[in-house]
Design an enzyme around this catalytic site. Structure first.
Site, PDB file in Angstrom:
ATOM      1  CB  ALA A  65      77.230  63.890  65.692  1.00 20.82           C
ATOM      2  N   GLY A 108      78.124  60.296  69.729  1.00 20.70           N
ATOM      3  CA  GLY A 108      77.407  61.308  70.515  1.00 20.70           C
ATOM      4  C   GLY A 108      76.215  60.719  71.264  1.00 20.70           C
ATOM      5  CD  GLU A 111      80.938  61.888  72.823  1.00 17.92           C
ATOM      6  OE1 GLU A 111      80.402  62.062  71.714  1.00 17.92           O
ATOM      7  OE2 GLU A 111      82.008  62.437  73.156  1.00 17.92           O
ATOM      8  CD  GLU A 131      82.761  59.322  68.582  1.00 20.16           C
ATOM      9  OE1 GLU A 131      83.137  58.191  68.964  1.00 20.16           O
ATOM     10  OE2 GLU A 131      81.917  59.990  69.203  1.00 20.16           O
TER      11      GLU A 131
HETATM   12  C1  HXC Z   1      73.883  59.913  59.832  1.00 21.30           C
HETATM   13  C2  HXC Z   1      73.213  57.741  60.112  1.00 21.30           C
HETATM   14  C3  HXC Z   1      74.015  57.621  61.269  1.00 21.30           C
HETATM   15  C4  HXC Z   1      74.746  58.763  61.682  1.00 21.30           C
HETATM   16  C5  HXC Z   1      73.041  55.740  60.927  1.00 21.30           C
HETATM   17  N1  HXC Z   1      72.627  56.556  59.940  1.00 21.30           N
HETATM   18  N2  HXC Z   1      73.881  56.370  61.746  1.00 21.30           N
HETATM   19  N3  HXC Z   1      73.149  58.870  59.410  1.00 21.30           N
HETATM   20  N4  HXC Z   1      74.646  59.883  60.926  1.00 21.30           N
HETATM   21  N5  HXC Z   1      75.488  58.761  62.782  1.00 21.30           N
HETATM   22  C6  HXC Z   1      71.725  56.260  58.843  1.00 21.30           C
HETATM   23  C7  HXC Z   1      72.379  55.388  57.776  1.00 21.30           C
HETATM   24  O1  HXC Z   1      73.157  56.171  56.925  1.00 21.30           O
HETATM   25  C8  HXC Z   1      71.170  54.794  57.108  1.00 21.30           C
HETATM   26  O2  HXC Z   1      70.619  55.733  56.232  1.00 21.30           O
HETATM   27  C9  HXC Z   1      70.192  54.608  58.253  1.00 21.30           C
HETATM   28  O3  HXC Z   1      70.626  55.484  59.295  1.00 21.30           O
HETATM   29  C10 HXC Z   1      70.168  53.203  58.800  1.00 21.30           C
HETATM   30  O4  HXC Z   1      71.506  52.854  59.143  1.00 21.30           O
HETATM   31  P1  HXC Z   1      72.204  51.487  58.679  1.00 21.30           P
HETATM   32  O5  HXC Z   1      73.659  51.692  58.777  1.00 21.30           O
HETATM   33  O6  HXC Z   1      71.665  51.049  57.353  1.00 21.30           O
HETATM   34  O7  HXC Z   1      71.675  50.485  59.801  1.00 21.30           O
HETATM   35  P2  HXC Z   1      72.429  49.203  60.421  1.00 21.30           P
HETATM   36  O8  HXC Z   1      73.096  48.403  59.331  1.00 21.30           O
HETATM   37  O9  HXC Z   1      71.392  48.534  61.267  1.00 21.30           O
HETATM   38  O10 HXC Z   1      73.603  49.789  61.328  1.00 21.30           O
HETATM   39  C11 HXC Z   1      73.290  50.601  62.460  1.00 21.30           C
HETATM   40  C12 HXC Z   1      74.558  51.301  62.973  1.00 21.30           C
HETATM   41  C13 HXC Z   1      75.252  52.049  61.804  1.00 21.30           C
HETATM   42  C14 HXC Z   1      75.520  50.257  63.570  1.00 21.30           C
HETATM   43  C15 HXC Z   1      74.104  52.253  64.079  1.00 21.30           C
HETATM   44  O11 HXC Z   1      74.277  52.874  61.170  1.00 21.30           O
HETATM   45  C16 HXC Z   1      76.394  52.912  62.216  1.00 21.30           C
HETATM   46  O12 HXC Z   1      77.491  52.419  62.416  1.00 21.30           O
HETATM   47  N6  HXC Z   1      76.165  54.237  62.267  1.00 21.30           N
HETATM   48  C17 HXC Z   1      77.218  55.211  62.490  1.00 21.30           C
HETATM   49  C18 HXC Z   1      77.661  55.226  63.941  1.00 21.30           C
HETATM   50  C19 HXC Z   1      78.767  56.233  64.179  1.00 21.30           C
HETATM   51  O13 HXC Z   1      79.840  56.147  63.539  1.00 21.30           O
HETATM   52  N7  HXC Z   1      78.516  57.181  65.086  1.00 21.30           N
HETATM   53  C20 HXC Z   1      79.509  58.234  65.412  1.00 21.30           C
HETATM   54  C21 HXC Z   1      79.149  59.480  64.692  1.00 21.30           C
HETATM   55  S1  HXC Z   1      80.256  60.780  65.026  1.00 21.30           S
HETATM   56  P3  HXC Z   1      70.395  55.436  54.666  1.00 21.30           P
HETATM   57  O14 HXC Z   1      69.884  56.729  54.145  1.00 21.30           O
HETATM   58  O15 HXC Z   1      71.719  55.003  54.143  1.00 21.30           O
HETATM   59  O16 HXC Z   1      69.401  54.323  54.666  1.00 21.30           O
HETATM   60  C22 HXC Z   1      79.775  61.356  66.525  1.00 21.30           C
HETATM   61  C23 HXC Z   1      80.619  62.483  67.089  1.00 21.30           C
HETATM   62  C24 HXC Z   1      79.944  63.159  68.227  1.00 21.30           C
HETATM   63  O17 HXC Z   1      78.851  60.950  67.115  1.00 21.30           O
HETATM   64  C25 HXC Z   1      80.588  64.482  68.497  1.00 21.30           C
HETATM   65  C26 HXC Z   1      79.708  65.410  69.311  1.00 21.30           C
HETATM   66  C27 HXC Z   1      80.186  66.822  69.392  1.00 21.30           C
END
Ligand code: HXC
Length: 257
Positions: A65, A108, A111, A131
């Protein structure tokens, strides 16, 4: 239909929805979440489509998400905007849904993949529920669907300690049907989907319904659901056609009736 966050494409009887927020690793914001289900539901209504495929890009299926959209949310905003319930729209899709995953499927994104019916993964696919690193837990079914697939201990490790699975591990644990080379992974996934899309549509629909019953109910009720669907298919022209074709040693010509 003009979408801003997903791309749609039809290849034969396969309807493809591509998540298209590469600048955010295909993180699901509210707009994309709505559009992906709008596009899937449109394919589900289309008689020319037999299978729905959801994919991302080579680097990311989806990184979860959109964290930037959620960071300041309150509990009641989350409830009022119905953020979690929206993910459930995937359960209403009647045709098989295949995820073609390359790169990250996190939070997400993972999921969403778990909610699909089958998964084709490129060698680079990685699955995880990070998460906990954000101070929350999965909210779109991760704890429940992973536990059903992987059992308790590995699920605990993934959800509590951010353990990720490689494509090979995910296949070993039954989360992935096939692993294919990164180059051409979508073509390989479409070839897999086309075979399914060429099968008797009503039987496919009843088969999906019956298998899903196994995750919802007791064995006795599940067997009843299977039996009902099996009998029901004897009301279709395709049942007669399929059996006649076998006897006449020819390919069946499915009508979806
Ligand atoms: C918003 C995101 C994002 C996310 C990545 N980006 N994931 N933005 N929400 N979930 C954005 C980064 O901020 C960045 O933007 C750009 O995408 C590129 O990401 P990087 O981190 O620079 O790339 P990289 O170093 O290659 O790492 C990739 C990655 C990492 C491992 C996927 O981005 C990451 O860990 N993302 C978060 C994953 C996460 O925690 N997901 C869970 C979310 S909560 P900028 O603007 O900075 O360049 C969830 C709950 C679901 O999913 C509930 C459902 C109801």
């Amino acid at each position: 239909m003009a979408y801003t966050t997903v791309l749609t494409e039809t290849r034969g009887r396969v309807g493809i929805v591509q998540l298209n927020r590469p600048q955010a690793m295909n993180a699901f914001n509210i707009a994309m979440l709505g559009e992906v289900f709008d596009a899937m539901e449109a394919f589900d209504r289309d008689d020319n489509i037999g299978v729905i495929m959801v994919t991302g890009n080579e680097k990311a299926f989806a990184a979860g998400a959109d964290i930037k959209e959620m960071v300041d949310a309150t509990a009641f905003q989350m409830i009022i905007e119905n953020r979690v319930d929206t993910w459930d729209r995937i359960r209403g899709i009647k045709k098989p849904v295949i995820a073609a995953v390359s790169g990250w499927a996190l939070g997400g994104g993972c999921e969403f993949v778990l909610s699909c019916d089958m998964v084709i993964a490129s060698e680079s696919a990685k699955f995880g529920q990070p998460e906990i690193t954000l101070g929350v837990i999965p909210g779109a079914g991760g704890t429940q669907r992973l536990a059903r697939l992987l059992g308790k201990n590995l699920t605990m490790e993934m959800v509590i300690n951010n353990r990720t699975l490689t494509a090979a591990e995910a296949q070993q644990f039954g989360l992935v049907n096939r692993i294919v080379p990164i180059e051409g992974y979508l073509d390989a996934a479409v070839a897999f989907a086309e075979e399914i899309a060429s099968r008797a549509p009503l039987a496919v629909r009843m088969a999906k319904d019956a298998v899903n019953a196994a995750f919802e109910t007791t064995l006795t009720e599940g067997l009843k659901a299977e039996k009902r669907n099996f009998y029901l298919l004897f009301s279709t022209e395709d049942q007669t056609e399929g059996m006649q074709a076998f006897i006449e040693k020819r390919k069946p010509n499915w009508k979806g009736k």
